[in-house]
Scaffold this motif. Structure first.
Motif, PDB file in Angstrom:
ATOM      1  N   VAL A  17      32.000 -36.111   6.463  1.00  0.00           N
ATOM      2  CA  VAL A  17      32.205 -34.964   5.591  1.00  0.00           C
ATOM      3  C   VAL A  17      33.703 -34.752   5.394  1.00  0.00           C
ATOM      4  O   VAL A  17      34.478 -34.868   6.346  1.00  0.00           O
ATOM      5  N   TYR A  18      34.113 -34.434   4.168  1.00  0.00           N
ATOM      6  CA  TYR A  18      35.523 -34.114   3.939  1.00  0.00           C
ATOM      7  C   TYR A  18      35.647 -32.968   2.953  1.00  0.00           C
ATOM      8  O   TYR A  18      34.726 -32.654   2.193  1.00  0.00           O
ATOM      9  N   ASP A  42      27.963 -27.850  -2.346  1.00  0.00           N
ATOM     10  CA  ASP A  42      28.589 -26.566  -2.641  1.00  0.00           C
ATOM     11  C   ASP A  42      28.484 -25.637  -1.422  1.00  0.00           C
ATOM     12  O   ASP A  42      27.384 -25.247  -1.025  1.00  0.00           O
ATOM     13  N   LEU A  43      29.609 -25.269  -0.848  1.00  0.00           N
ATOM     14  CA  LEU A  43      29.585 -24.397   0.329  1.00  0.00           C
ATOM     15  C   LEU A  43      28.957 -23.055   0.006  1.00  0.00           C
ATOM     16  O   LEU A  43      28.153 -22.536   0.780  1.00  0.00           O
ATOM     17  N   GLU A  44      29.327 -22.454  -1.113  1.00  0.00           N
ATOM     18  CA  GLU A  44      28.832 -21.123  -1.442  1.00  0.00           C
ATOM     19  C   GLU A  44      27.331 -21.113  -1.699  1.00  0.00           C
ATOM     20  O   GLU A  44      26.625 -20.194  -1.257  1.00  0.00           O
ATOM     21  N   ALA A  45      26.818 -22.105  -2.417  1.00  0.00           N
ATOM     22  CA  ALA A  45      25.425 -22.093  -2.851  1.00  0.00           C
ATOM     23  C   ALA A  45      24.499 -22.897  -1.954  1.00  0.00           C
ATOM     24  O   ALA A  45      23.288 -22.622  -1.920  1.00  0.00           O
ATOM     25  N   GLU A  46      25.034 -23.894  -1.218  1.00  0.00           N
ATOM     26  CA  GLU A  46      24.163 -24.806  -0.473  1.00  0.00           C
ATOM     27  C   GLU A  46      24.419 -24.822   1.035  1.00  0.00           C
ATOM     28  O   GLU A  46      23.538 -25.216   1.804  1.00  0.00           O
ATOM     29  N   LEU A  47      25.605 -24.408   1.453  1.00  0.00           N
ATOM     30  CA  LEU A  47      25.901 -24.328   2.885  1.00  0.00           C
ATOM     31  C   LEU A  47      25.939 -22.882   3.367  1.00  0.00           C
ATOM     32  O   LEU A  47      26.330 -22.607   4.493  1.00  0.00           O
ATOM     33  N   SER A  48      25.527 -21.965   2.504  1.00  0.00           N
ATOM     34  CA  SER A  48      25.472 -20.546   2.833  1.00  0.00           C
ATOM     35  C   SER A  48      24.257 -19.925   2.163  1.00  0.00           C
ATOM     36  O   SER A  48      23.820 -20.375   1.102  1.00  0.00           O
ATOM     37  N   GLY A  49      23.745 -18.874   2.780  1.00  0.00           N
ATOM     38  CA  GLY A  49      22.741 -18.064   2.125  1.00  0.00           C
ATOM     39  C   GLY A  49      23.414 -17.017   1.267  1.00  0.00           C
ATOM     40  O   GLY A  49      24.648 -16.911   1.233  1.00  0.00           O
ATOM     41  N   PRO A  50      22.648 -16.201   0.559  1.00  0.00           N
ATOM     42  CA  PRO A  50      23.232 -15.157  -0.286  1.00  0.00           C
ATOM     43  C   PRO A  50      24.007 -14.140   0.559  1.00  0.00           C
ATOM     44  O   PRO A  50      23.544 -13.707   1.615  1.00  0.00           O
ATOM     45  N   TRP A  52      38.115 -26.470   6.899  1.00  0.00           N
ATOM     46  CA  TRP A  52      37.144 -25.417   7.199  1.00  0.00           C
ATOM     47  C   TRP A  52      35.775 -25.729   6.602  1.00  0.00           C
ATOM     48  O   TRP A  52      34.752 -25.615   7.284  1.00  0.00           O
ATOM     49  N   ALA A  53      35.738 -26.095   5.327  1.00  0.00           N
ATOM     50  CA  ALA A  53      34.457 -26.356   4.675  1.00  0.00           C
ATOM     51  C   ALA A  53      33.781 -27.585   5.280  1.00  0.00           C
ATOM     52  O   ALA A  53      32.562 -27.597   5.489  1.00  0.00           O
ATOM     53  N   LEU A  92      29.936 -36.865   2.198  1.00  0.00           N
ATOM     54  CA  LEU A  92      29.772 -35.576   1.533  1.00  0.00           C
ATOM     55  C   LEU A  92      31.135 -34.975   1.221  1.00  0.00           C
ATOM     56  O   LEU A  92      31.996 -34.886   2.091  1.00  0.00           O
ATOM     57  N   ASP A  93      31.320 -34.547  -0.011  1.00  0.00           N
ATOM     58  CA  ASP A  93      32.523 -33.857  -0.465  1.00  0.00           C
ATOM     59  C   ASP A  93      32.185 -32.376  -0.533  1.00  0.00           C
ATOM     60  O   ASP A  93      31.342 -31.956  -1.322  1.00  0.00           O
ATOM     61  N   VAL A  94      32.835 -31.581   0.304  1.00  0.00           N
ATOM     62  CA  VAL A  94      32.535 -30.139   0.337  1.00  0.00           C
ATOM     63  C   VAL A  94      33.789 -29.327   0.044  1.00  0.00           C
ATOM     64  O   VAL A  94      34.059 -28.302   0.674  1.00  0.00           O
ATOM     65  N   ARG A  95      34.561 -29.777  -0.933  1.00  0.00           N
ATOM     66  CA  ARG A  95      35.792 -29.053  -1.261  1.00  0.00           C
ATOM     67  C   ARG A  95      35.495 -27.608  -1.662  1.00  0.00           C
ATOM     68  O   ARG A  95      34.591 -27.333  -2.452  1.00  0.00           O
ATOM     69  N   TRP A  96      36.309 -26.719  -1.104  1.00  0.00           N
ATOM     70  CA  TRP A  96      36.101 -25.285  -1.272  1.00  0.00           C
ATOM     71  C   TRP A  96      37.390 -24.591  -0.874  1.00  0.00           C
ATOM     72  O   TRP A  96      38.136 -25.084  -0.034  1.00  0.00           O
ATOM     73  N   GLN A  97      37.652 -23.455  -1.502  1.00  0.00           N
ATOM     74  CA  GLN A  97      38.843 -22.684  -1.171  1.00  0.00           C
ATOM     75  C   GLN A  97      38.476 -21.222  -1.113  1.00  0.00           C
ATOM     76  O   GLN A  97      37.881 -20.686  -2.053  1.00  0.00           O
ATOM     77  N   LEU A  98      38.807 -20.566   0.003  1.00  0.00           N
ATOM     78  CA  LEU A  98      38.488 -19.155   0.159  1.00  0.00           C
ATOM     79  C   LEU A  98      39.113 -18.353  -0.975  1.00  0.00           C
ATOM     80  O   LEU A  98      40.329 -18.358  -1.157  1.00  0.00           O
ATOM     81  N   GLY A  99      38.270 -17.697  -1.743  1.00  0.00           N
ATOM     82  CA  GLY A  99      38.746 -16.870  -2.839  1.00  0.00           C
ATOM     83  C   GLY A  99      39.250 -17.662  -4.035  1.00  0.00           C
ATOM     84  O   GLY A  99      39.777 -17.092  -4.988  1.00  0.00           O
ATOM     85  N   GLY A 100      39.078 -18.988  -3.993  1.00  0.00           N
ATOM     86  CA  GLY A 100      39.598 -19.831  -5.057  1.00  0.00           C
ATOM     87  C   GLY A 100      38.505 -20.339  -5.980  1.00  0.00           C
ATOM     88  O   GLY A 100      37.358 -19.886  -5.917  1.00  0.00           O
TER      89      GLY A 100
END
Length: 277
Positions: free
Chosen positions: A90-91, A50-58, A97-98, A23-31
């Protein structure tokens, strides 16, 4: 099983008869969103999550990155090819963090064989791919509760009765600055333990014995009992839980709502300065 895997170890396993689900979960806080980076090149066979849409709720009353609905999270993992007997790696882009967020969610929902690629994409020396894989549907069904989870009351109590680590940067803990949430400071009784001090300049975790010494020095002794972690919104806190497991402190509890949830209720107390109280 260690909760992390080196790039060379992953390369060997990926060439074997049952390669891990990647799993590729690349993400950057505020990026920017990580999908374009994924499409520009990723480890062969990796599926983007997607961390924002799939590893988090609204985002909302639960904080900036509340936990996703378990059923929806399970559907995402099955689409990525995760089964109950899969080995999962996972990377992310290297911060970790992600990747740790995905690791924690899988562990919390009952998956036992999941590891984070130590150092993330930057540690990989092999070729990258632009091919978007279409894995066979997995059969993983989440059963939440395999790792301890704190709510606000539980975090407040643990800060008094056990040990609660604040994984944010020291200046946010002290309340010197607060770029994201309503107010700066920390949960009274929490101990400052910035996540960034668990890794070296290359983003890889420091040796287990060094991490054990660090956490012991911060109060994680046998006498203290339960250890918990919170951060800004529950992402870097998962990385701290991972670091604690590497160091030998298994099953640290996570306050998933973290500071972004704590500060939504103005009646909750806030401490400032370097002293926990």
């Amino acid at each position: 099983m260690k909760p992390i895997i080196t790039a060379s170890e992953y390369a060997s396993e990926s060439a074997g008869p049952r390669p891990p689900v990647l799993l590729d979960v690349r993400w950057q806080l505020g990026g920017p969103h990580g999908r374009p980076d994924y499409e520009a090149g990723h480890l062969p066979g990796a599926v983007f999550v997607d961390l924002e849409a799939e590893l988090s709720g609204p985002a909302g009353d639960g904080g900036r990155h509340p936990l996703p609905d378990p059923a929806e999270f399970g559907a995402v993992m099955r689409r990525a090819g995760v089964s109950s007997d899969s080995s999962v790696v996972v990377y992310d882009g290297g911060l970790g963090w992600a990747a740790a967020r995905a690791w924690w969610l899988l562990r919390w929902t009952g998956h036992r064989d999941v590891r984070v690629l130590d150092g993330g994409l930057a540690a990989w020396t092999g070729e990258l791919s632009k091919e978007i894989p279409s894995p066979a549907e997995g059969d993983f069904v989440p059963v939440p509760g395999a790792l301890p989870l704190l709510d606000a009351d539980g975090a407040a109590a643990l800060a008094r009765s056990g040990l609660l680590f604040d994984a944010r940067a020291g200046e946010r803990y002290r309340g010197d600055v607060e770029p994201l949430d309503r107010v700066g400071g920390h949960i009274p009784g929490a101990v400052s333990a910035p996540t960034v001090e668990n890794v070296g300049a290359d983003g890889r975790f420091l040796p287990a014995e060094w991490l054990a010494s660090r956490f012991f020095g911060l109060g994680a002794t046998e006498e203290v009992g339960e250890v918990g972690v919170y951060c800004g919104s529950g992402v870097s806190g998962a990385h701290q839980v991972l670091a604690l497991e590497i160091a030998g402190f298994a099953d640290a509890a996570l306050y998933a709502g973290s500071w972004s949830h704590w500060t939504r209720d103005e009646s909750r107390p806030v401490a400032t300065g370097p002293d926990p109280q």
